[in-house]
Design a protein around this motif. Sequence first.
Motif, PDB file in Angstrom:
ATOM      1  N   THR A 214       0.837  -1.200   0.000  1.00  0.00           N
ATOM      2  CA  THR A 214       0.000   0.000   0.000  1.00  0.00           C
ATOM      3  C   THR A 214       0.868   1.245   0.000  1.00  0.00           C
ATOM      4  OG1 THR A 214      -0.081   0.075   2.415  1.00  0.00           O
ATOM      5  CG2 THR A 214      -1.807  -1.205   1.312  1.00  0.00           C
ATOM      6  N   GLY A 215       0.195   2.395  -0.123  1.00  0.00           N
ATOM      7  CA  GLY A 215       0.892   3.672  -0.074  1.00  0.00           C
ATOM      8  C   GLY A 215       1.191   4.112   1.341  1.00  0.00           C
ATOM      9  N   LEU A 216       1.801   5.263   1.424  1.00  0.00           N
ATOM     10  CA  LEU A 216       2.193   5.881   2.684  1.00  0.00           C
ATOM     11  C   LEU A 216       0.971   6.451   3.405  1.00  0.00           C
ATOM     12  CD1 LEU A 216       4.793   6.904   4.258  1.00  0.00           C
ATOM     13  CD2 LEU A 216       4.527   9.013   2.937  1.00  0.00           C
ATOM     14  N   ILE A 217       1.030   6.487   4.747  1.00  0.00           N
ATOM     15  CA  ILE A 217      -0.019   7.131   5.541  1.00  0.00           C
ATOM     16  C   ILE A 217       0.605   8.277   6.329  1.00  0.00           C
ATOM     17  CG2 ILE A 217      -1.649   6.874   7.444  1.00  0.00           C
ATOM     18  CD1 ILE A 217      -2.069   4.001   6.556  1.00  0.00           C
ATOM     19  N   ASP A 218       0.146   9.488   6.066  1.00  0.00           N
ATOM     20  CA  ASP A 218       0.528  10.666   6.842  1.00  0.00           C
ATOM     21  C   ASP A 218      -0.378  10.694   8.073  1.00  0.00           C
ATOM     22  OD1 ASP A 218       0.805  13.214   7.956  1.00  0.00           O
ATOM     23  OD2 ASP A 218       1.001  14.210   6.013  1.00  0.00           O
ATOM     24  N   LEU A 219       0.193  10.553   9.250  1.00  0.00           N
ATOM     25  CA  LEU A 219      -0.614  10.415  10.461  1.00  0.00           C
ATOM     26  C   LEU A 219      -1.387  11.676  10.822  1.00  0.00           C
ATOM     27  CD1 LEU A 219       1.733   8.276  12.740  1.00  0.00           C
ATOM     28  CD2 LEU A 219      -0.041   7.533  11.151  1.00  0.00           C
ATOM     29  N   ASP A 220      -1.090  12.798  10.190  1.00  0.00           N
ATOM     30  CA  ASP A 220      -1.858  14.017  10.429  1.00  0.00           C
ATOM     31  C   ASP A 220      -3.136  14.086   9.597  1.00  0.00           C
ATOM     32  OD1 ASP A 220      -0.487  15.292  12.450  1.00  0.00           O
ATOM     33  OD2 ASP A 220       0.847  16.391  11.103  1.00  0.00           O
ATOM     34  N   ARG A 221      -3.285  13.213   8.627  1.00  0.00           N
ATOM     35  CA  ARG A 221      -4.438  13.280   7.717  1.00  0.00           C
ATOM     36  C   ARG A 221      -5.569  12.404   8.259  1.00  0.00           C
ATOM     37  NH1 ARG A 221      -3.148  14.530   1.604  1.00  0.00           N
ATOM     38  NH2 ARG A 221      -1.436  16.003   1.891  1.00  0.00           N
ATOM     39  N   ILE A 222      -6.617  13.050   8.724  1.00  0.00           N
ATOM     40  CA  ILE A 222      -7.755  12.363   9.331  1.00  0.00           C
ATOM     41  C   ILE A 222      -8.877  12.242   8.299  1.00  0.00           C
ATOM     42  CG2 ILE A 222      -9.366  12.344  11.270  1.00  0.00           C
ATOM     43  CD1 ILE A 222      -6.318  12.172  11.978  1.00  0.00           C
ATOM     44  N   GLY A 223      -9.457  11.045   8.190  1.00  0.00           N
ATOM     45  CA  GLY A 223     -10.548  10.819   7.242  1.00  0.00           C
ATOM     46  C   GLY A 223     -10.131  11.048   5.809  1.00  0.00           C
ATOM     47  N   ALA A 341     -12.540  15.302  22.631  1.00  0.00           N
ATOM     48  CA  ALA A 341     -12.442  14.711  21.288  1.00  0.00           C
ATOM     49  C   ALA A 341     -12.148  13.219  21.395  1.00  0.00           C
ATOM     50  CB  ALA A 341     -11.354  15.417  20.492  1.00  0.00           C
ATOM     51  N   SER A 342     -13.182  12.428  21.620  1.00  0.00           N
ATOM     52  CA  SER A 342     -13.049  10.977  21.753  1.00  0.00           C
ATOM     53  C   SER A 342     -13.546  10.337  20.461  1.00  0.00           C
ATOM     54  CB  SER A 342     -13.865  10.474  22.944  1.00  0.00           C
ATOM     55  OG  SER A 342     -13.475  11.146  24.129  1.00  0.00           O
ATOM     56  N   ASN A 343     -12.636   9.703  19.732  1.00  0.00           N
ATOM     57  CA  ASN A 343     -12.963   9.231  18.392  1.00  0.00           C
ATOM     58  C   ASN A 343     -13.800   7.964  18.365  1.00  0.00           C
ATOM     59  OD1 ASN A 343     -11.451  11.049  16.453  1.00  0.00           O
ATOM     60  ND2 ASN A 343      -9.809  10.506  17.879  1.00  0.00           N
ATOM     61  N   TYR A 344     -13.828   7.199  19.468  1.00  0.00           N
ATOM     62  CA  TYR A 344     -14.387   5.854  19.375  1.00  0.00           C
ATOM     63  C   TYR A 344     -15.502   5.583  20.384  1.00  0.00           C
ATOM     64  CZ  TYR A 344     -10.137   5.471  16.629  1.00  0.00           C
ATOM     65  OH  TYR A 344      -9.143   5.683  15.704  1.00  0.00           O
ATOM     66  N   GLN A 345     -16.132   6.624  20.953  1.00  0.00           N
ATOM     67  CA  GLN A 345     -17.265   6.415  21.838  1.00  0.00           C
ATOM     68  C   GLN A 345     -18.417   5.823  21.039  1.00  0.00           C
ATOM     69  OE1 GLN A 345     -18.044   5.762  24.760  1.00  0.00           O
ATOM     70  NE2 GLN A 345     -18.486   7.620  25.901  1.00  0.00           N
ATOM     71  N   GLY A 346     -19.062   4.784  21.594  1.00  0.00           N
ATOM     72  CA  GLY A 346     -20.188   4.162  20.912  1.00  0.00           C
ATOM     73  C   GLY A 346     -19.800   3.390  19.671  1.00  0.00           C
ATOM     74  N   GLN A 347     -18.554   2.965  19.597  1.00  0.00           N
ATOM     75  CA  GLN A 347     -18.042   2.367  18.366  1.00  0.00           C
ATOM     76  C   GLN A 347     -18.567   0.956  18.146  1.00  0.00           C
ATOM     77  OE1 GLN A 347     -13.782   1.893  18.627  1.00  0.00           O
ATOM     78  NE2 GLN A 347     -13.909   0.529  20.383  1.00  0.00           N
ATOM     79  N   GLY A 348     -18.529   0.536  16.891  1.00  0.00           N
ATOM     80  CA  GLY A 348     -18.655  -0.856  16.512  1.00  0.00           C
ATOM     81  C   GLY A 348     -17.388  -1.231  15.784  1.00  0.00           C
ATOM     82  N   LEU A 349     -17.537  -1.975  14.692  1.00  0.00           N
ATOM     83  CA  LEU A 349     -16.397  -2.299  13.843  1.00  0.00           C
ATOM     84  C   LEU A 349     -15.937  -1.016  13.165  1.00  0.00           C
ATOM     85  CD1 LEU A 349     -14.583  -4.429  12.443  1.00  0.00           C
ATOM     86  CD2 LEU A 349     -16.381  -4.660  10.727  1.00  0.00           C
ATOM     87  N   LYS A 350     -14.716  -0.587  13.441  1.00  0.00           N
ATOM     88  CA  LYS A 350     -14.272   0.711  12.948  1.00  0.00           C
ATOM     89  C   LYS A 350     -12.770   0.715  12.725  1.00  0.00           C
ATOM     90  CE  LYS A 350     -14.819   5.673  13.892  1.00  0.00           C
ATOM     91  NZ  LYS A 350     -15.349   6.682  14.822  1.00  0.00           N
ATOM     92  N   LEU A 351     -12.365   1.211  11.558  1.00  0.00           N
ATOM     93  CA  LEU A 351     -10.947   1.376  11.257  1.00  0.00           C
ATOM     94  C   LEU A 351     -10.411   2.621  11.957  1.00  0.00           C
ATOM     95  CD1 LEU A 351     -11.044   0.573   7.428  1.00  0.00           C
ATOM     96  CD2 LEU A 351     -10.089  -0.872   9.227  1.00  0.00           C
ATOM     97  N   ALA A 352      -9.106   2.829  11.860  1.00  0.00           N
ATOM     98  CA  ALA A 352      -8.500   4.030  12.429  1.00  0.00           C
ATOM     99  C   ALA A 352      -9.080   5.277  11.783  1.00  0.00           C
ATOM    100  CB  ALA A 352      -6.979   3.981  12.248  1.00  0.00           C
ATOM    101  N   LYS A 353      -8.966   6.383  12.487  1.00  0.00           N
ATOM    102  CA  LYS A 353      -9.596   7.640  12.086  1.00  0.00           C
ATOM    103  C   LYS A 353      -9.004   8.215  10.796  1.00  0.00           C
ATOM    104  CE  LYS A 353      -6.495  10.084  15.260  1.00  0.00           C
ATOM    105  NZ  LYS A 353      -6.404  10.860  16.514  1.00  0.00           N
ATOM    106  N   HIS A 354      -7.919   7.668  10.298  1.00  0.00           N
ATOM    107  CA  HIS A 354      -7.289   8.184   9.088  1.00  0.00           C
ATOM    108  C   HIS A 354      -8.030   7.776   7.814  1.00  0.00           C
ATOM    109  CE1 HIS A 354      -4.327   7.588  12.304  1.00  0.00           C
ATOM    110  NE2 HIS A 354      -3.811   8.728  11.891  1.00  0.00           N
ATOM    111  N   PHE A 355      -8.925   6.802   7.910  1.00  0.00           N
ATOM    112  CA  PHE A 355      -9.573   6.249   6.719  1.00  0.00           C
ATOM    113  C   PHE A 355     -11.003   6.730   6.576  1.00  0.00           C
ATOM    114  CE2 PHE A 355      -6.381   3.175   8.183  1.00  0.00           C
ATOM    115  CZ  PHE A 355      -5.578   3.148   7.044  1.00  0.00           C
ATOM    116  N   ARG A 356     -11.437   6.760   5.312  1.00  0.00           N
ATOM    117  CA  ARG A 356     -12.827   7.084   4.978  1.00  0.00           C
ATOM    118  C   ARG A 356     -13.380   5.987   4.071  1.00  0.00           C
ATOM    119  NH1 ARG A 356     -12.537   8.906  -0.310  1.00  0.00           N
ATOM    120  NH2 ARG A 356     -10.549   9.880  -0.943  1.00  0.00           N
ATOM    121  N   ALA A 357     -14.680   5.955   3.975  1.00  0.00           N
ATOM    122  CA  ALA A 357     -15.318   4.960   3.120  1.00  0.00           C
ATOM    123  C   ALA A 357     -14.895   5.180   1.671  1.00  0.00           C
ATOM    124  CB  ALA A 357     -16.839   5.049   3.234  1.00  0.00           C
ATOM    125  N   GLY A 358     -14.731   4.091   0.946  1.00  0.00           N
ATOM    126  CA  GLY A 358     -14.349   4.203  -0.451  1.00  0.00           C
ATOM    127  C   GLY A 358     -13.136   3.373  -0.769  1.00  0.00           C
TER     128      GLY A 358
END
Length: 358
Positions: A214-223, A341-358
Amino acid sequence: MTGVLASQRIRSLIASGAISADPAPIPAQIQPASLDLRLGTVAYRVRASFLAGAGRTVAERLDEFEMHRMDLTAGAVLEKGCVYVVPLMERLALPAGISAVANAKSSTGRLDLLTRTIADGGTEFDRIRDGYTGPLYAEVCPRSFSVLVRPGMRLNQIRFRAGEATLSDAELAQLHAREPLVDGAPVISGGLGFSVDLRPGEGDLVGYRAKPHTGLIDLDRIGHYPASDYWEEIRARDGRIILDPGAFYILVSREAVTIPPDHAAEMAPYLAMVGEFRVHYAGFFDPGFGHAQAGGTGSRGVLEVRCHEAPFVLEHGQVVGRLVYERMEERPDMLYGAGIASNYQGQGLKLAKHFRAG
């Protein structure tokens, strides 16, 4: 008093100089029961993972194992499969009676970014002895994706304890009787057991497997990153999947978990002999996680799973991990999910915050 130190006590440790940093810690680092740690300005590529060992410093060991060093100031790539040691901005001068334990943050674990804390004289990863004075370092080993990092990024976090904080199984059963910790009958043995969900209420999507190239992930890029570029969807119609050796999976617990405001928890492996796989540490569960007072109605635990030498059949409801509950020294003045800023309250199956659908 004994227990895990709450957010207000962490602030007092900063004010007293027991926790110091250059630059000074910022409010956003302070969580209900932990402190986020920040990467410094240099990373050392090393030949192998190491511990300082009794009577030795990390700096001394770096002289033995360093291959080259990288300036992180303008951003630098930590490559998949390599091991790096990064001095952290924070250092400690803990009072007698206060020890600490560190862990990767949730998003770090979900990227399969192995991150552990090492300290001078340390004989274990992520464990800081009572009264420790000295610097802290992060060992970072990207396992699935190469990542772009910069100074100040927060990959791991540290929790402070006064005395013994872990609940016994009897105390855990009593707590569950007062305030249900899971939405069903609890499995209590060395903590609260949880199992894998491979029969979702809707559809057949049960998890994700990291793609190998896969490509690189910049950890500052959310969604920012399309999930399909980095992850393969895993579907199950018969309540089981076969784990591939060496592959990394994101799955979810069958149970919805609650952490009461006066407790905290840590995810731990269940048993090494359960099978040919490992459920990775997913970090700390803060007070208020999944709790009604903090806007939750129970939250699933996300499981970071790596299969080892042989293919392994994982089945719905199989117990794969446990939550070790700890009492807080006092109730924190902030709760997970409640106005922070809690990213995973009420979560189910969820990837890290850096990813979006698609």
